[in-house]
Design a protein around this motif. Sequence first.
Motif, PDB file in Angstrom:
ATOM      1  N   SER A   1       2.422  19.165   5.815  1.00 55.75           N
ATOM      2  CA  SER A   1       1.606  18.681   4.699  1.00 55.75           C
ATOM      3  C   SER A   1       1.628  17.155   4.578  1.00 55.75           C
ATOM      4  O   SER A   1       0.775  16.586   3.916  1.00 55.75           O
ATOM      5  N   TRP A   2       2.591  16.473   5.178  1.00 56.97           N
ATOM      6  CA  TRP A   2       2.631  15.001   5.099  1.00 56.97           C
ATOM      7  C   TRP A   2       2.112  14.350   6.376  1.00 56.97           C
ATOM      8  O   TRP A   2       2.383  13.194   6.639  1.00 56.97           O
ATOM      9  N   ARG A   3       1.358  15.112   7.190  1.00 57.52           N
ATOM     10  CA  ARG A   3       0.853  14.516   8.437  1.00 57.52           C
ATOM     11  C   ARG A   3      -0.601  14.076   8.293  1.00 57.52           C
ATOM     12  O   ARG A   3      -1.128  13.419   9.176  1.00 57.52           O
ATOM     13  N   PHE A   4      -1.248  14.504   7.245  1.00 57.26           N
ATOM     14  CA  PHE A   4      -2.606  14.072   6.917  1.00 57.26           C
ATOM     15  C   PHE A   4      -3.566  14.211   8.097  1.00 57.26           C
ATOM     16  O   PHE A   4      -4.341  13.314   8.395  1.00 57.26           O
ATOM     17  N   GLY A   5      -3.472  15.349   8.779  1.00 57.06           N
ATOM     18  CA  GLY A   5      -4.415  15.642   9.857  1.00 57.06           C
ATOM     19  C   GLY A   5      -3.928  15.215  11.238  1.00 57.06           C
ATOM     20  O   GLY A   5      -4.426  15.701  12.241  1.00 57.06           O
ATOM     21  N   ASN A   6      -2.979  14.283  11.313  1.00 55.99           N
ATOM     22  CA  ASN A   6      -2.431  13.894  12.625  1.00 55.99           C
ATOM     23  C   ASN A   6      -1.321  14.866  13.028  1.00 55.99           C
ATOM     24  O   ASN A   6      -0.142  14.518  13.079  1.00 55.99           O
TER      25      ASN A   6
ATOM     26  N   ASP B   1      -0.345  16.194  15.705  1.00 58.95           N
ATOM     27  CA  ASP B   1       0.452  16.001  16.919  1.00 58.95           C
ATOM     28  C   ASP B   1       1.552  14.963  16.729  1.00 58.95           C
ATOM     29  O   ASP B   1       2.372  14.759  17.634  1.00 58.95           O
ATOM     30  N   LEU B   2       1.588  14.297  15.574  1.00 58.37           N
ATOM     31  CA  LEU B   2       2.664  13.338  15.291  1.00 58.37           C
ATOM     32  C   LEU B   2       3.432  13.831  14.062  1.00 58.37           C
ATOM     33  O   LEU B   2       3.068  13.512  12.929  1.00 58.37           O
ATOM     34  N   PRO B   3       4.498  14.607  14.297  1.00 64.00           N
ATOM     35  CA  PRO B   3       5.141  15.328  13.191  1.00 64.00           C
ATOM     36  C   PRO B   3       5.750  14.429  12.105  1.00 64.00           C
ATOM     37  O   PRO B   3       5.814  14.830  10.958  1.00 64.00           O
ATOM     38  N   VAL B   4       6.175  13.231  12.465  1.00 63.87           N
ATOM     39  CA  VAL B   4       6.777  12.373  11.432  1.00 63.87           C
ATOM     40  C   VAL B   4       5.670  11.643  10.670  1.00 63.87           C
ATOM     41  O   VAL B   4       5.196  10.576  11.069  1.00 63.87           O
ATOM     42  N   GLY B   5       5.219  12.268   9.603  1.00 65.07           N
ATOM     43  CA  GLY B   5       4.234  11.655   8.722  1.00 65.07           C
ATOM     44  C   GLY B   5       2.920  11.290   9.396  1.00 65.07           C
ATOM     45  O   GLY B   5       2.196  10.425   8.911  1.00 65.07           O
ATOM     46  N   GLY B   6       2.600  11.917  10.531  1.00 65.37           N
ATOM     47  CA  GLY B   6       1.366  11.587  11.233  1.00 65.37           C
ATOM     48  C   GLY B   6       1.426  10.260  11.976  1.00 65.37           C
ATOM     49  O   GLY B   6       0.411   9.771  12.463  1.00 65.37           O
ATOM     50  N   VAL B   7       2.626   9.661  12.084  1.00 64.56           N
ATOM     51  CA  VAL B   7       2.734   8.371  12.778  1.00 64.56           C
ATOM     52  C   VAL B   7       3.687   8.372  13.970  1.00 64.56           C
ATOM     53  O   VAL B   7       3.672   7.429  14.765  1.00 64.56           O
ATOM     54  N   GLY B   8       4.534   9.395  14.102  1.00 59.94           N
ATOM     55  CA  GLY B   8       5.497   9.313  15.203  1.00 59.94           C
ATOM     56  C   GLY B   8       6.028  10.669  15.624  1.00 59.94           C
ATOM     57  O   GLY B   8       5.772  11.688  14.979  1.00 59.94           O
ATOM     58  N   THR B   9       6.772  10.667  16.717  1.00 61.15           N
ATOM     59  CA  THR B   9       7.344  11.913  17.228  1.00 61.15           C
ATOM     60  C   THR B   9       8.735  12.118  16.632  1.00 61.15           C
ATOM     61  O   THR B   9       9.385  11.169  16.176  1.00 61.15           O
ATOM     62  N   ARG B  10       9.169  13.370  16.654  1.00 56.66           N
ATOM     63  CA  ARG B  10      10.517  13.689  16.191  1.00 56.66           C
ATOM     64  C   ARG B  10      11.539  12.872  16.978  1.00 56.66           C
ATOM     65  O   ARG B  10      12.467  12.311  16.421  1.00 56.66           O
ATOM     66  N   GLU B  11      11.327  12.812  18.313  1.00 53.23           N
ATOM     67  CA  GLU B  11      12.330  12.199  19.176  1.00 53.23           C
ATOM     68  C   GLU B  11      12.526  10.721  18.864  1.00 53.23           C
ATOM     69  O   GLU B  11      13.653  10.234  18.811  1.00 53.23           O
TER      70      GLU B  11
ATOM     71  N   GLU C   1       0.852  -1.184   0.000  1.00 55.57           N
ATOM     72  CA  GLU C   1       0.000   0.000   0.000  1.00 55.57           C
ATOM     73  C   GLU C   1       0.892   1.240   0.000  1.00 55.57           C
ATOM     74  O   GLU C   1       2.000   1.219   0.541  1.00 55.57           O
ATOM     75  N   THR C   2       0.411   2.330  -0.651  1.00 49.37           N
ATOM     76  CA  THR C   2       1.174   3.587  -0.613  1.00 49.37           C
ATOM     77  C   THR C   2       0.320   4.764  -0.131  1.00 49.37           C
ATOM     78  O   THR C   2       0.823   5.872  -0.015  1.00 49.37           O
ATOM     79  N   ILE C   3      -0.972   4.530   0.126  1.00 49.59           N
ATOM     80  CA  ILE C   3      -1.844   5.656   0.481  1.00 49.59           C
ATOM     81  C   ILE C   3      -1.715   5.961   1.976  1.00 49.59           C
ATOM     82  O   ILE C   3      -2.123   5.159   2.817  1.00 49.59           O
ATOM     83  N   PRO C   4      -1.135   7.150   2.314  1.00 53.20           N
ATOM     84  CA  PRO C   4      -0.864   7.458   3.721  1.00 53.20           C
ATOM     85  C   PRO C   4      -2.103   7.389   4.619  1.00 53.20           C
ATOM     86  O   PRO C   4      -2.020   6.918   5.741  1.00 53.20           O
ATOM     87  N   ARG C   5      -3.251   7.838   4.113  1.00 53.20           N
ATOM     88  CA  ARG C   5      -4.446   7.830   4.968  1.00 53.20           C
ATOM     89  C   ARG C   5      -4.800   6.429   5.452  1.00 53.20           C
ATOM     90  O   ARG C   5      -5.326   6.249   6.547  1.00 53.20           O
ATOM     91  N   ARG C   6      -4.529   5.421   4.615  1.00 48.55           N
ATOM     92  CA  ARG C   6      -4.795   4.033   5.038  1.00 48.55           C
ATOM     93  C   ARG C   6      -3.877   3.662   6.190  1.00 48.55           C
ATOM     94  O   ARG C   6      -4.285   3.044   7.157  1.00 48.55           O
ATOM     95  N   LEU C   7      -2.598   4.044   6.062  1.00 42.05           N
ATOM     96  CA  LEU C   7      -1.633   3.743   7.130  1.00 42.05           C
ATOM     97  C   LEU C   7      -2.083   4.401   8.434  1.00 42.05           C
ATOM     98  O   LEU C   7      -1.986   3.814   9.516  1.00 42.05           O
ATOM     99  N   LEU C   8      -2.587   5.622   8.316  1.00 42.97           N
ATOM    100  CA  LEU C   8      -2.934   6.387   9.513  1.00 42.97           C
ATOM    101  C   LEU C   8      -4.252   5.954  10.159  1.00 42.97           C
ATOM    102  O   LEU C   8      -4.453   6.184  11.346  1.00 42.97           O
ATOM    103  N   ARG C   9      -5.155   5.350   9.336  1.00 42.05           N
ATOM    104  CA  ARG C   9      -6.501   5.098   9.871  1.00 42.05           C
ATOM    105  C   ARG C   9      -6.877   3.620   9.966  1.00 42.05           C
ATOM    106  O   ARG C   9      -7.631   3.252  10.847  1.00 42.05           O
ATOM    107  N   ASP C  10      -6.423   2.785   9.031  1.00 41.65           N
ATOM    108  CA  ASP C  10      -6.964   1.419   8.949  1.00 41.65           C
ATOM    109  C   ASP C  10      -6.398   0.506  10.043  1.00 41.65           C
ATOM    110  O   ASP C  10      -5.211   0.534  10.349  1.00 41.65           O
ATOM    111  N   ASP C  11      -7.307  -0.333  10.591  1.00 36.78           N
ATOM    112  CA  ASP C  11      -6.912  -1.252  11.669  1.00 36.78           C
ATOM    113  C   ASP C  11      -5.798  -2.210  11.257  1.00 36.78           C
ATOM    114  O   ASP C  11      -4.935  -2.531  12.067  1.00 36.78           O
TER     115      ASP C  11
END
Lengths: 346, 132
Positions: free
Chosen positions: A250-255, A257-267, A114-124
Amino acid sequence: MDPQQLSERLTEFLQRLHNARSVQIEGLRLLTGGASRQTWSFDAVIEDADGQRRTLPLVLRSDPRPSPGLMTREVEYRLLKAAGEEGVPVPKVHAMGDDSLGMPFFLMERVEGETIPRRLLRDDIYAEARASMAAQLGAILAKIHRVPVERHGLDVLPAPPPDRAPAEAELDRYEQTYRAITPEPHPAFELAFRWLRQRLPESSRRTLVHGDYRIGNVIFGPEGARAILDWELAHIGHPMEDLGWVCVRSWRFGNDDLPVGGVGTREEFWRAYEAAGGAPVDPDRVRFWEAFGNLRWGIICIGQAKAYLDGLGRGTMPPGAQMELGSIGRRIAETEWELLKLMEKG
Amino acid sequence: MQDRPTYDELLAAVERFLDEEIVPNSEGARRFHGRVAANVIRIVRRELEREEEQLAGEWAGLDGLLGPAEQPQGRSALRDAIAARTEELCGRIRAGEADSGPFRAAVLAHLRRAVRDKLLVSNPAWLEEKTS
């Protein structure tokens, strides 16, 4: 070239390459691309001299029309090969092209996923991938920055002049582009150019830089990242450029609070990067590159809007793609907003 | 004056047609471009609703930064004049006048308002930042 003709020429090329008794091309379809650069997907069913059959899932990257200023397919092939050999997850290159198709091309293996970021961010089904993605991407980026450039003949990549720090050279390059193309004044960008110039890191460190390292350029599965794509903006530069770019909002897709692509923290990203052999991360320096990343994305948006305005009502692009290009012009404000927020912090 | 439906009522019909008929019945690039088209319609509807008020606000903001000037009549002339004054502002920023001090603070405040107005049209969700 129509798909029928392309299929015939690919068949002949693969027959010679594999010394095959027969080759069949199945499921040939255009994945992305307009008139100048294209990506096709297909399966090659290859029957070898002993009558053994196997199916290769492949991707064709081709240039029906020369695109001056863009990375050649030959360099892209060399880069993917080098990255793969150094342990970076990338599609495995299959063959460099010759003159069989009448245009520059190469073949690589198709990585399923898969390459669609929203799926990564939302799908179970991607819960596990989501949890490990930021650390994985940090570790992979460290490997990219450790690719020995000269050993792989990658010194042909664009690089800042030897006597200039990469940050200054990149800022100059984007400012020149901005001044040459912008149809309208953007005071927020004018402020940002000055703000960045007053904070230029002097470091002259140089490594391979991916140039478009973000969540949308990752193929992933339920278990995590499978391959890093889109190497066309790779260059020699400062490694922290990629660390800033990956956090652009622009690559956080609404998340948010998670700056790394909407999936993780900088740290967590930085820890994994350092643990995998990346240079120690200086948060102030990354902040420079994150601001630069917003400015760069804003200027790229201006470029897309300009391309739309220049080609209005003509050009070879289908109307849907033209509309998409034009609508990107209205995303410039997002980057202005982010730059104003960063500059207000001092 | 035109007859009903108004432009907004007509655009609402196009928006629903794209969202409810084109997008669900298309695949791949066409589906994606159907979504883009519906979004473009939403942008245009918001812009038509707010443009007059936003141009007046931006003009007043530029008056505050650059000194008062006579506001041109007509929307198109006003847009051109705002672009010209914004270019003047850019020149002052390039000359270093907004590097620090009260003028910097005033420029930042003006730009926050102007960019916020752009986002209220192009992507209002951008203004609702989620923070942990």
